[in-house]
Scaffold this motif. Structure first.
Motif, PDB file in Angstrom:
ATOM      1  N   ALA A  44       0.830  -1.214   0.000  1.00 17.93           N
ATOM      2  CA  ALA A  44       0.000   0.000   0.000  1.00 17.93           C
ATOM      3  C   ALA A  44       0.863   1.262   0.000  1.00 17.93           C
ATOM      4  CB  ALA A  44      -0.921  -0.002   1.218  1.00 17.93           C
ATOM      5  N   MET A  45       2.116   1.140   0.429  1.00 13.86           N
ATOM      6  CA  MET A  45       3.032   2.299   0.428  1.00 13.86           C
ATOM      7  C   MET A  45       3.375   2.727  -0.996  1.00 13.86           C
ATOM      8  SD  MET A  45       3.344   3.000   3.536  1.00 13.86           S
ATOM      9  CE  MET A  45       1.719   2.312   3.781  1.00 13.86           C
ATOM     10  N   ILE A  46       3.193   1.816  -1.936  1.00 11.93           N
ATOM     11  CA  ILE A  46       3.379   2.137  -3.353  1.00 11.93           C
ATOM     12  C   ILE A  46       2.005   2.332  -3.991  1.00 11.93           C
ATOM     13  CG2 ILE A  46       4.280   1.301  -5.583  1.00 11.93           C
ATOM     14  CD1 ILE A  46       6.520   1.867  -3.574  1.00 11.93           C
ATOM     15  N   GLY A  47       1.125   1.375  -3.765  1.00 12.03           N
ATOM     16  CA  GLY A  47      -0.201   1.401  -4.397  1.00 12.03           C
ATOM     17  C   GLY A  47      -1.042   2.613  -4.010  1.00 12.03           C
ATOM     18  N   GLY A  48      -0.835   3.123  -2.790  1.00 13.11           N
ATOM     19  CA  GLY A  48      -1.664   4.252  -2.334  1.00 13.11           C
ATOM     20  C   GLY A  48      -0.909   5.561  -2.340  1.00 13.11           C
ATOM     21  N   ASN A  49       0.182   5.608  -3.063  1.00 10.67           N
ATOM     22  CA  ASN A  49       1.097   6.756  -2.992  1.00 10.67           C
ATOM     23  C   ASN A  49       0.869   7.720  -4.166  1.00 10.67           C
ATOM     24  OD1 ASN A  49       3.308   8.452  -2.975  1.00 10.67           O
ATOM     25  ND2 ASN A  49       4.728   6.851  -2.322  1.00 10.67           N
ATOM     26  N   ASP A  50       0.342   8.914  -3.841  1.00 12.23           N
ATOM     27  CA  ASP A  50       0.053   9.890  -4.898  1.00 12.23           C
ATOM     28  C   ASP A  50       1.292  10.634  -5.388  1.00 12.23           C
ATOM     29  OD1 ASP A  50      -2.612   9.323  -4.978  1.00 12.23           O
ATOM     30  OD2 ASP A  50      -3.142  10.836  -3.471  1.00 12.23           O
ATOM     31  N   SER A  51       2.421  10.449  -4.737  1.00 11.77           N
ATOM     32  CA  SER A  51       3.634  11.173  -5.149  1.00 11.77           C
ATOM     33  C   SER A  51       4.367  10.483  -6.292  1.00 11.77           C
ATOM     34  CB  SER A  51       4.616  11.290  -3.981  1.00 11.77           C
ATOM     35  OG  SER A  51       3.993  11.936  -2.916  1.00 11.77           O
ATOM     36  N   ILE A  52       3.923   9.281  -6.638  1.00 12.90           N
ATOM     37  CA  ILE A  52       4.602   8.565  -7.720  1.00 12.90           C
ATOM     38  C   ILE A  52       3.600   8.242  -8.830  1.00 12.90           C
ATOM     39  CG2 ILE A  52       6.355   7.461  -6.235  1.00 12.90           C
ATOM     40  CD1 ILE A  52       4.642   4.980  -6.201  1.00 12.90           C
ATOM     41  N   VAL A  53       4.141   7.960 -10.006  1.00 14.85           N
ATOM     42  CA  VAL A  53       3.309   7.449 -11.095  1.00 14.85           C
ATOM     43  C   VAL A  53       3.404   5.930 -11.025  1.00 14.85           C
ATOM     44  CG1 VAL A  53       2.961   7.408 -13.594  1.00 14.85           C
ATOM     45  CG2 VAL A  53       3.891   9.470 -12.499  1.00 14.85           C
ATOM     46  N   LEU A  54       2.266   5.250 -10.998  1.00 19.13           N
ATOM     47  CA  LEU A  54       2.255   3.788 -10.894  1.00 19.13           C
ATOM     48  C   LEU A  54       1.577   3.208 -12.121  1.00 19.13           C
ATOM     49  CD1 LEU A  54       2.641   1.205  -9.145  1.00 19.13           C
ATOM     50  CD2 LEU A  54       0.392   1.686  -8.148  1.00 19.13           C
ATOM     51  N   ARG A  55       2.240   2.285 -12.781  1.00 20.74           N
ATOM     52  CA  ARG A  55       1.665   1.666 -13.990  1.00 20.74           C
ATOM     53  C   ARG A  55       1.837   0.158 -13.959  1.00 20.74           C
ATOM     54  NH1 ARG A  55      -0.406   5.778 -14.235  1.00 20.74           N
ATOM     55  NH2 ARG A  55      -0.171   7.493 -15.711  1.00 20.74           N
ATOM     56  N   GLU A  56       0.730  -0.540 -14.223  1.00 14.35           N
ATOM     57  CA  GLU A  56       0.787  -1.995 -14.325  1.00 14.35           C
ATOM     58  C   GLU A  56       1.149  -2.363 -15.764  1.00 14.35           C
ATOM     59  OE1 GLU A  56      -2.962  -3.856 -13.378  1.00 14.35           O
ATOM     60  OE2 GLU A  56      -2.107  -5.785 -13.975  1.00 14.35           O
ATOM     61  N   TYR A  57       1.805  -3.496 -15.948  1.00 17.24           N
ATOM     62  CA  TYR A  57       2.109  -3.948 -17.303  1.00 17.24           C
ATOM     63  C   TYR A  57       2.195  -5.466 -17.324  1.00 17.24           C
ATOM     64  CZ  TYR A  57       6.948  -5.069 -16.017  1.00 17.24           C
ATOM     65  OH  TYR A  57       8.067  -5.631 -15.449  1.00 17.24           O
ATOM     66  N   GLN A  58       2.090  -6.027 -18.506  1.00 19.01           N
ATOM     67  CA  GLN A  58       2.325  -7.473 -18.648  1.00 19.01           C
ATOM     68  C   GLN A  58       3.433  -7.745 -19.654  1.00 19.01           C
ATOM     69  OE1 GLN A  58       1.228  -9.773 -16.686  1.00 19.01           O
ATOM     70  NE2 GLN A  58      -0.232  -8.491 -15.563  1.00 19.01           N
ATOM     71  N   THR A  59       3.493  -6.920 -20.703  1.00 22.80           N
ATOM     72  CA  THR A  59       4.473  -7.194 -21.766  1.00 22.80           C
ATOM     73  C   THR A  59       5.431  -6.006 -21.934  1.00 22.80           C
ATOM     74  OG1 THR A  59       3.117  -6.160 -23.466  1.00 22.80           O
ATOM     75  CG2 THR A  59       2.704  -8.501 -23.043  1.00 22.80           C
ATOM     76  N   LEU A  60       6.507  -6.280 -22.657  1.00 22.63           N
ATOM     77  CA  LEU A  60       7.461  -5.199 -22.932  1.00 22.63           C
ATOM     78  C   LEU A  60       6.838  -4.134 -23.828  1.00 22.63           C
ATOM     79  CD1 LEU A  60      10.765  -7.230 -23.434  1.00 22.63           C
ATOM     80  CD2 LEU A  60      10.146  -5.813 -21.478  1.00 22.63           C
ATOM     81  N   GLU A  61       5.876  -4.565 -24.656  1.00 24.58           N
ATOM     82  CA  GLU A  61       5.165  -3.593 -25.519  1.00 24.58           C
ATOM     83  C   GLU A  61       4.374  -2.622 -24.635  1.00 24.58           C
ATOM     84  OE1 GLU A  61       5.070  -7.034 -26.260  1.00 24.58           O
ATOM     85  OE2 GLU A  61       6.701  -6.627 -27.679  1.00 24.58           O
ATOM     86  N   ASP A  62       3.743  -3.155 -23.579  1.00 27.42           N
ATOM     87  CA  ASP A  62       3.036  -2.271 -22.633  1.00 27.42           C
ATOM     88  C   ASP A  62       4.013  -1.236 -22.067  1.00 27.42           C
ATOM     89  OD1 ASP A  62       0.845  -3.956 -22.884  1.00 27.42           O
ATOM     90  OD2 ASP A  62       1.190  -5.011 -20.988  1.00 27.42           O
ATOM     91  N   LEU A  63       5.207  -1.727 -21.731  1.00 31.21           N
ATOM     92  CA  LEU A  63       6.199  -0.831 -21.112  1.00 31.21           C
ATOM     93  C   LEU A  63       6.665   0.248 -22.067  1.00 31.21           C
ATOM     94  CD1 LEU A  63       8.682  -2.878 -18.931  1.00 31.21           C
ATOM     95  CD2 LEU A  63       6.955  -1.246 -18.210  1.00 31.21           C
ATOM     96  N   GLU A  64       6.821  -0.132 -23.351  1.00 24.32           N
ATOM     97  CA  GLU A  64       7.261   0.852 -24.355  1.00 24.32           C
ATOM     98  C   GLU A  64       6.278   2.027 -24.350  1.00 24.32           C
ATOM     99  OE1 GLU A  64       9.675   0.395 -27.110  1.00 24.32           O
ATOM    100  OE2 GLU A  64      10.050  -1.772 -27.139  1.00 24.32           O
ATOM    101  N   LYS A  65       4.985   1.699 -24.312  1.00 28.57           N
ATOM    102  CA  LYS A  65       3.951   2.757 -24.315  1.00 28.57           C
ATOM    103  C   LYS A  65       4.036   3.593 -23.041  1.00 28.57           C
ATOM    104  CE  LYS A  65       0.554   0.270 -26.957  1.00 28.57           C
ATOM    105  NZ  LYS A  65      -0.396  -0.786 -26.667  1.00 28.57           N
TER     106      LYS A  65
END
Ligand code: 6IA
Length: 136
Positions: A107-128
């Motif tokens: 929750a220290m990451i998941g609930g943290n408004d000071s960071i940008v949080l992005r879920e991904y599954q593939t490297l293509e997701d990460l490229e975007k």
């Protein structure tokens, strides 16, 4: 652009090959200061022959110099959590993770408004995700 990439070392090296690929993608956007994180020869005990004080001082200097911090947080790691906590105070900080069954992000990451949080599954997701993050 100086990029500090954080990924688990003593927290577990299951994703070391993925870190290597992420660093390759990130190198298109700038200089990745922490290439050792994706080094296949660095085991969960860390870099050969370097003591903890040396590693801490070197990494903190790099963190200060970095323009952005990107942390792969799927494998829980005390060191990565520490680096994110330092970075979020004054740097653009992106945390990326793959959601897994029965594994919940802190929750220290998941609930943290000071960071940008992005879920991904593939490297293509990460490229975007990186494209968006670096062009914002
Ligand atoms: O708690 P962890 O070891 O999983 O923390 C990983 C994070 O802290 C990474 O993002 C690195 O930037 C940093 N870090 C922690 N330990 C090391 C290390 N060797 N080498 C490089 N970076 C590190 C560990 C010890 C060795 C002398 C045996």
């Amino acid at each position: 652009m100086k990029i500090y990439f954080a990924g688990s070392i003593r927290g577990g090296r299951d994703d070391k090959e993925l870190y290597f690929k992420i660093i390759e993608i990130l190198s298109k956007y700038g200089e990745v200061l922490t290439e050792h994180v994706g080094d296949k020869n660095v085991s969960h005990v860390g870099e050969d022959g370097l003591n903890d004080k040396y590693i801490y001082d070197r990494d903190m200097k790099w963190l200060e110099q970095a323009d952005v911090v990107i942390a792969e947080v799927t494998t829980p790691s005390l060191g990565v959590g520490y680096e994110v906590a330092k970075a979020e105070k004054d740097k653009k900080t992106l945390c990326i993770y793959r959601s897994k069954k029965n594994k919940h992000l802190s929750a220290m990451i998941g609930g943290n408004d000071s960071i940008v949080l992005r879920e991904y599954q593939t490297l293509e997701d990460l490229e975007k995700t990186f494209n968006e993050f670096f062009t914002q």
